[in-house]
Design an enzyme around this catalytic site. Structure first.
Site, PDB file in Angstrom:
ATOM      1  CE  LYS A 200      32.497  -2.784  20.112  1.00 50.03           C
ATOM      2  NZ  LYS A 200      32.108  -3.109  18.644  1.00 50.03           N
ATOM      3  CE  LYS A 253      33.297   0.958  19.661  1.00 53.31           C
ATOM      4  NZ  LYS A 253      32.773   0.320  18.549  1.00 53.31           N
TER       5      LYS A 253
HETATM    6  C1  PBG Z   1      29.759  -2.782  16.414  1.00 51.77           C
HETATM    7  C2  PBG Z   1      30.081  -1.347  16.699  1.00 51.77           C
HETATM    8  C3  PBG Z   1      29.827  -0.575  17.740  1.00 51.77           C
HETATM    9  C4  PBG Z   1      30.428   0.582  17.534  1.00 51.77           C
HETATM   10  C5  PBG Z   1      31.379   0.483  16.383  1.00 51.77           C
HETATM   11  N1  PBG Z   1      31.141  -0.865  15.884  1.00 51.77           N
HETATM   12  C6  PBG Z   1      28.964  -0.834  18.740  1.00 51.77           C
HETATM   13  C7  PBG Z   1      28.430  -2.054  19.360  1.00 51.77           C
HETATM   14  O1  PBG Z   1      29.133  -2.828  20.044  1.00 51.77           O
HETATM   15  O2  PBG Z   1      27.084  -2.071  19.328  1.00 51.77           O
HETATM   16  C8  PBG Z   1      30.029   1.772  18.416  1.00 51.77           C
HETATM   17  C9  PBG Z   1      30.660   3.040  17.975  1.00 51.77           C
HETATM   18  C10 PBG Z   1      29.934   4.194  18.665  1.00 51.77           C
HETATM   19  O3  PBG Z   1      29.280   4.230  19.603  1.00 51.77           O
HETATM   20  O4  PBG Z   1      30.246   5.274  18.160  1.00 51.77           O
HETATM   21  N2  PBG Z   1      30.603  -3.761  16.176  1.00 51.77           N
END
Ligand code: PBG
Length: 328
Positions: A200, A253
């Site tokens: 991520k 992601k």
């Molecule tokens: C948080 C989380 C995030 C997303 C999903 N779970 C983002 C973040 O790190 O702020 C992002 C998903 C998206 O942008 O569609 N743990």
């Protein structure tokens, strides 16, 4: 005059011929639909930066779940938007938290739907970080890795108790798969799979999600726990440790700017690879389509197909309902 010796166009002559030699296809089976659940009653509130995506209260969620299952989508990813936030994110692991309540409700209504619970603290902490914050050695606030793990384990167990089918930790603390696996096993959930947000990145593509989930960090950023977009070999190390710690599926992601990473995970590991087509990837297409600048359906299809071609076995996408409708 010399003629081509190789004629690729022979296999493109007709729609039937093209279909016969097509290498990749999308279907509703490939898609996971993210849903935002919130407290209150009668709430169906559109997220301004994500047209077509809503916050649902438990009562309005029913119709949404019916629509999702009728379209043949097999799985949803649940995000909670709670009415109470504090430094420890207590509503994340409250047995009556919003995600836990929504999980029980969906299970009762659509028992065959695979419910994936996002396991993170950032929507539930008042500082908006994915773990607990303490003062670091340099005097500045930092996210405490091991103290955060304890709360994430509690969150995962409470989600399991509510009936979640998959636990999806997205917090990027070191050792989170190992800690959650051990916690689940001890609580008797050794059969419950973990979908790890293995790779991520600290990405600007989460902007609209943070509006939606009210989870923008109140100070600093997530760069001490999420990955640097400039790195790809590090992605393999992240994924490898998750595999060793017992992850059942690996996620990359965001997806669009990271197709090379999806491919790398596919080639290096034999677990299912899940791509998260994140919020800004959705909003960019929606905004351009609203301006009449592109053909939304065609662009969505081509985008998702690109993720499959890169190696995604499954795609988490806010376009899931639109796409499933297209595939019918
Ligand atoms: C948080 C989380 C995030 C997303 C999903 N779970 C983002 C973040 O790190 O702020 C992002 C998903 C998206 O942008 O569609 N743990």
């Amino acid at each position: 005059m010399s003629f081509p010796t190789v004629r690729h166009r022979r296999l493109r002559n007709s729609g039937a011929m093209r279909a016969l030699v097509r290498e990749h296809a999308l279907s509703a089976d490939d898609l996971i639909y993210p849903i935002f659940v919130t407290t209150g009653e009668g709430v169906k509130e559109e997220i301004p930066s994500m047209p077509g995506v809503y916050h649902y209260s438990l009562d309005t969620l029913d119709a949404e779940i019916d629509e999702v299952t009728e379209l043949g989508i097999r799985s949803v990813l649940l995000f909670g938007v709670p009415d109470h936030k504090d430094a420890e994110g207590t509503s994340a692991y409250d047995p009556n938290g919003i995600v836990q309540q929504a999980t029980r409700r969906i299970k009762a209504r659509a028992p065959q739907l695979v419910i994936i619970a996002d396991t993170c603290l950032c929507q539930f902490t008042d500082h908006g970080h994915c773990g607990v914050v303490r003062q670091g050695d340099n005097g500045e606030a930092c996210v405490d890795n091991d103290a955060s793990l304890e709360l994430l384990v509690r969150t995962a167990i409470s989600q399991a108790e509510a009936g979640a089918d998959v636990i999806a930790p997205s917090n990027m603390m070191d050792g989170f798969v190992q800690a959650i696996r051990a916690g689940l096993d001890e609580a008797g959930y050794e059969s419950l799979p973990i979908l790890s947000y293995s790779v991520k990145y600290a990405s600007a593509f989460y902007g609209p999600f943070r509006d939606a989930a009210h989870s923008t960090p109140q100070f600093g950023d997530r760069k001490t726990y999420q990955m640097d977009p400039a790195n790809s070999r590090e992605a393999l190390r992240e994924a490898e440790s998750d595999v060793l710690e017992g992850a059942d599926m690996l996620m990359v992601k965001p997806a669009l700017a990271y197709l090379d990473i999806i491919r790398a995970l596919k080639e290096n590991f034999d677990l299912p690879v899940v791509a998260y087509n994140v919020s800004a990837e959705y909003s960019m297409i929606k905004a351009a389509a609203a301006n009449g600048w592109l053909d939304e359906q065609a662009i969505v299809h081509e985008t998702l197909l690109g993720m499959k071609r890169a190696g995604a076995d499954l795609i988490i996408t806010y376009f899931a309902k639109d796409a499933a409708r297209q595939f019918r």
